[in-house]
Design a protein around this motif. Structure first.
Motif, PDB file in Angstrom:
ATOM      1  N   ARG A  95     -94.349  10.340  41.153  1.00 52.93           N
ATOM      2  CA  ARG A  95     -93.537   9.668  40.135  1.00 52.93           C
ATOM      3  C   ARG A  95     -93.380   8.186  40.482  1.00 52.93           C
ATOM      4  N   LEU A  96     -93.226   7.904  41.762  1.00 45.57           N
ATOM      5  CA  LEU A  96     -93.051   6.514  42.199  1.00 45.57           C
ATOM      6  C   LEU A  96     -94.370   5.736  42.225  1.00 45.57           C
ATOM      7  N   ASP A  97     -95.478   6.456  42.518  1.00 43.35           N
ATOM      8  CA  ASP A  97     -96.786   5.795  42.541  1.00 43.35           C
ATOM      9  C   ASP A  97     -97.828   6.776  41.995  1.00 43.35           C
ATOM     10  N   PRO A  98     -98.104   6.717  40.682  1.00 41.44           N
ATOM     11  CA  PRO A  98     -99.042   7.676  40.076  1.00 41.44           C
ATOM     12  C   PRO A  98    -100.445   7.645  40.676  1.00 41.44           C
ATOM     13  N   ASP A  99    -100.803   6.550  41.353  1.00 44.03           N
ATOM     14  CA  ASP A  99    -102.143   6.452  41.954  1.00 44.03           C
ATOM     15  C   ASP A  99    -102.152   6.824  43.442  1.00 44.03           C
ATOM     16  N   LEU A 100    -101.061   7.417  43.902  1.00 47.46           N
ATOM     17  CA  LEU A 100    -100.924   7.654  45.341  1.00 47.46           C
ATOM     18  C   LEU A 100    -101.996   8.586  45.895  1.00 47.46           C
ATOM     19  N   GLY A 131     -88.247  26.621  50.632  1.00 43.49           N
ATOM     20  CA  GLY A 131     -89.666  26.596  50.965  1.00 43.49           C
ATOM     21  C   GLY A 131     -90.055  25.349  51.728  1.00 43.49           C
ATOM     22  N   SER A 132     -91.364  25.039  51.739  1.00 51.45           N
ATOM     23  CA  SER A 132     -91.879  23.947  52.557  1.00 51.45           C
ATOM     24  C   SER A 132     -91.521  22.577  51.999  1.00 51.45           C
ATOM     25  N   GLY A 133     -91.209  22.517  50.705  1.00 53.75           N
ATOM     26  CA  GLY A 133     -90.875  21.231  50.093  1.00 53.75           C
ATOM     27  C   GLY A 133     -92.075  20.411  49.701  1.00 53.75           C
ATOM     28  N   SER A 134     -93.294  20.921  49.909  1.00 52.71           N
ATOM     29  CA  SER A 134     -94.480  20.108  49.662  1.00 52.71           C
ATOM     30  C   SER A 134     -94.641  19.762  48.178  1.00 52.71           C
ATOM     31  N   VAL A 135     -94.289  20.697  47.300  1.00 50.84           N
ATOM     32  CA  VAL A 135     -94.483  20.442  45.870  1.00 50.84           C
ATOM     33  C   VAL A 135     -93.488  19.406  45.358  1.00 50.84           C
ATOM     34  N   ILE A 136     -92.197  19.609  45.652  1.00 52.33           N
ATOM     35  CA  ILE A 136     -91.209  18.644  45.176  1.00 52.33           C
ATOM     36  C   ILE A 136     -91.433  17.278  45.823  1.00 52.33           C
ATOM     37  N   GLY A 137     -91.825  17.270  47.103  1.00 53.94           N
ATOM     38  CA  GLY A 137     -92.117  16.006  47.775  1.00 53.94           C
ATOM     39  C   GLY A 137     -93.255  15.262  47.104  1.00 53.94           C
ATOM     40  N   VAL A 177     -94.450   7.537  49.665  1.00 49.27           N
ATOM     41  CA  VAL A 177     -94.642   8.510  50.745  1.00 49.27           C
ATOM     42  C   VAL A 177     -93.308   8.831  51.427  1.00 49.27           C
ATOM     43  N   THR A 178     -92.536   7.796  51.734  1.00 48.15           N
ATOM     44  CA  THR A 178     -91.246   7.996  52.409  1.00 48.15           C
ATOM     45  C   THR A 178     -90.294   8.809  51.541  1.00 48.15           C
ATOM     46  N   ALA A 179     -90.229   8.481  50.256  1.00 42.35           N
ATOM     47  CA  ALA A 179     -89.338   9.214  49.347  1.00 42.35           C
ATOM     48  C   ALA A 179     -89.777  10.669  49.206  1.00 42.35           C
ATOM     49  N   THR A 181    -109.347   2.032  57.008  1.00 43.20           N
ATOM     50  CA  THR A 181    -107.919   2.300  57.150  1.00 43.20           C
ATOM     51  C   THR A 181    -107.084   1.185  56.541  1.00 43.20           C
ATOM     52  N   GLU A 182    -107.516   0.707  55.359  1.00 38.69           N
ATOM     53  CA  GLU A 182    -106.761  -0.314  54.637  1.00 38.69           C
ATOM     54  C   GLU A 182    -105.314   0.161  54.465  1.00 38.69           C
ATOM     55  N   PRO A 183    -104.339  -0.668  54.845  1.00 33.59           N
ATOM     56  CA  PRO A 183    -102.952  -0.199  54.815  1.00 33.59           C
ATOM     57  C   PRO A 183    -102.479   0.082  53.397  1.00 33.59           C
ATOM     58  N   LEU A 184    -101.508   1.006  53.294  1.00 28.06           N
ATOM     59  CA  LEU A 184    -100.926   1.319  51.992  1.00 28.06           C
ATOM     60  C   LEU A 184    -100.078   0.147  51.505  1.00 28.06           C
ATOM     61  N   SER A 185    -100.015  -0.010  50.190  1.00 29.24           N
ATOM     62  CA  SER A 185     -99.163  -1.038  49.596  1.00 29.24           C
ATOM     63  C   SER A 185     -97.697  -0.674  49.827  1.00 29.24           C
ATOM     64  N   PRO A 186     -96.793  -1.649  49.713  1.00 31.22           N
ATOM     65  CA  PRO A 186     -95.355  -1.337  49.850  1.00 31.22           C
ATOM     66  C   PRO A 186     -94.905  -0.239  48.894  1.00 31.22           C
ATOM     67  N   ARG A 187     -95.427  -0.247  47.679  1.00 32.32           N
ATOM     68  CA  ARG A 187     -95.051   0.794  46.718  1.00 32.32           C
ATOM     69  C   ARG A 187     -95.510   2.172  47.187  1.00 32.32           C
ATOM     70  N   ALA A 188     -96.748   2.230  47.682  1.00 32.38           N
ATOM     71  CA  ALA A 188     -97.271   3.511  48.161  1.00 32.38           C
ATOM     72  C   ALA A 188     -96.480   4.005  49.373  1.00 32.38           C
TER      73      ALA A 188
END
Length: 412
Positions: free
Chosen positions: A44-49, A32-38, A16-18, A5-12
């Motif tokens: 976009r903010l973290d391509p490796d998320l 709709g559910s918003g899952s795709v746009i979310g 997630v929050t955005a 459970t290594e914590p996520l980086s500040p960028r990640a």
């Protein structure tokens, strides 16, 4: 591995929050559910998320032309016997939707993820799955997904040397060819009702021979592997030869096949077949599919069928004549804009049913039914079609966006 459970980086964390904020705005706007746009915003903010979110999970990927949403749900229910599960249960199965789903599963042990066929290799590379279930490949959305052998080749190349356990349908030659590049494959005899995309050998192009339930290529020797799991009537046969009864609330042979594959996947994670199959009984509907909805004094069963193989399986589910059948077809982006597949469906199987035709492409479907010598009526709306059916049961079969339209009308 699960438990890391290594914590996520500040960028990640920011991504997630955005993403969650974007999804909330989309839901509030009724889109709709918003899952795709979310997920798109987060990536976009973290391509490796996606890879970061999957790091602490034991991941199962499920891909196929038909049955992947249902199988994903059945596997998720089975694995909950051993721990928490995060899953894209509503079927948002491209990287953005998968990212959104995993962002909500920080405490989960397992990730059970449905993946669009085109994206399987890429997602597998990101998340490092422990298991991958491959159910079938057949023609679908020809304008987007192209020819089935090309998809099988993408799978074969993308899964070559994969460390994942591949749980694959031994009865689909395209799936077998794709999975055969992997060192660790569990073969399942799940059946293949639709064979029109698998008459030529995917290895050499020769004609496949199909005696009984077997298949082989007389030219190059490519053949059906010996399965260790099998669907046998109402039972799952495990590798030890034990027969476990299938008790599902979902209808049809195809769902028994899905349950068989799901039991094989669950066993790879240490869940016994009896436990897995008992837990699957809890699934009564999947994202509205198979639901029976009361509307205008009728009981409408909602059935999703997106391509010829899906329609063939669905026709075997419906109540006998004279039960009315509503057929709804659209050709929007999510459906594929090419409706030529309608000519591959054997609509003569609907003879004797009163048929109501609706949807954006109702006239395309009407021409196809006319050629099939099947009686039908065309209506401008679902409401009008239902009004013209007698009280009682109605079977409603729709492709993807037509199914969502229908759910909105009948209140499901």
């Amino acid at each position: 591995m699960a438990g890391n459970t290594e914590p996520l980086s500040p960028r990640a964390k920011l991504a997630v929050t955005a993403g969650k904020a974007a999804a909330a705005v989309s839901r509030a706007a009724g889109r709709g559910s918003g899952s795709v746009i979310g997920g798109k915003v987060a990536l976009r903010l973290d391509p490796d998320l996606l890879a970061r979110l999957a790091r602490h999970l034991d991941v199962v990927l499920v891909s196929a032309t038909n049955g992947k949403t249902t199988t994903t749900r059945l596997i998720a229910e089975a694995l909950r016997a051993n721990g928490g599960v995060v899953s894209n249960a509503l079927g948002a199965n491209m990287p953005a939707g998968i990212t959104s789903a995993l962002a909500g599963g920080s405490d989960a042990k397992y990730g059970v993820i449905e993946v669009d066929e085109k994206y399987l290799a890429g997602v597998a590379g990101d998340v490092g799955p422990k298991a991958i279930a491959l159910l079938n490949l057949s023609r679908d959305q020809l304008d987007r997904a192209a020819e089935t052998r090309m998809l099988a080749e993408k799978w074969r190349e993308g899964l070559s040397g994969s460390k994942a356990v591949i749980i694959a349908n031994a009865d689909d030659p395209l799936v077998v060819w794709a999975a055969s590049s992997s060192p660790n494959v569990v073969w399942v005899a799940a059946g293949q009702e639709w064979k029109d995309d698998a008459w030529s050998c995917p290895s050499c192009g020769g004609v496949l021979q199909r005696p009984g339930d077997d298949w082989f290529c007389g030219d190059c020797g490519f053949r059906r592997p010996t399965p260790t799991w099998a669907l046998n009537g109402d039972h799952v046969l495990d590798p030890h030869g034990a027969a476990w009864p299938i008790h599902l609330q979902l209808p049809g042979r195809a769902n028994k096949a899905n349950a068989t594959t799901s039991a094989a996947v669950a066993a790879a994670f240490g869940v016994p077949p009896l436990t897995a199959l008992q837990r699957m009984y809890a699934v009564t509907a999947v994202a509205g599919r198979y639901d029976v909805v009361s509307y205008q004094g009728r009981d409408i069963r909602l059935l999703l069928a997106k391509n010829p193989a899906g329609w063939l399986e669905t026709f075997s589910l419906i109540d006998p004549p004279p039960t009315p059948v509503i057929l709804a077809v659209n050709a929007r982006g999510a459906d594929g804009t090419d409706t030529s597949w309608l000519w591959d469906v054997d609509y003569a199987r609907l003879a004797g049913h009163p048929i109501c035709v609706i949807g954006d492409r109702r006239l395309d479907l009407a021409v196809r039914l006319e050629v099939a010598n099947v009686d039908f009526q065309v209506y401008d709306s679902a409401q009008e079609a239902v009004r013209n059916c007698p009280p009682g049961r109605i079977e409603a079969i729709a492709n993807y966006t037509a199914f969502q339209d229908l759910r909105r009308v009948v209140g499901n």
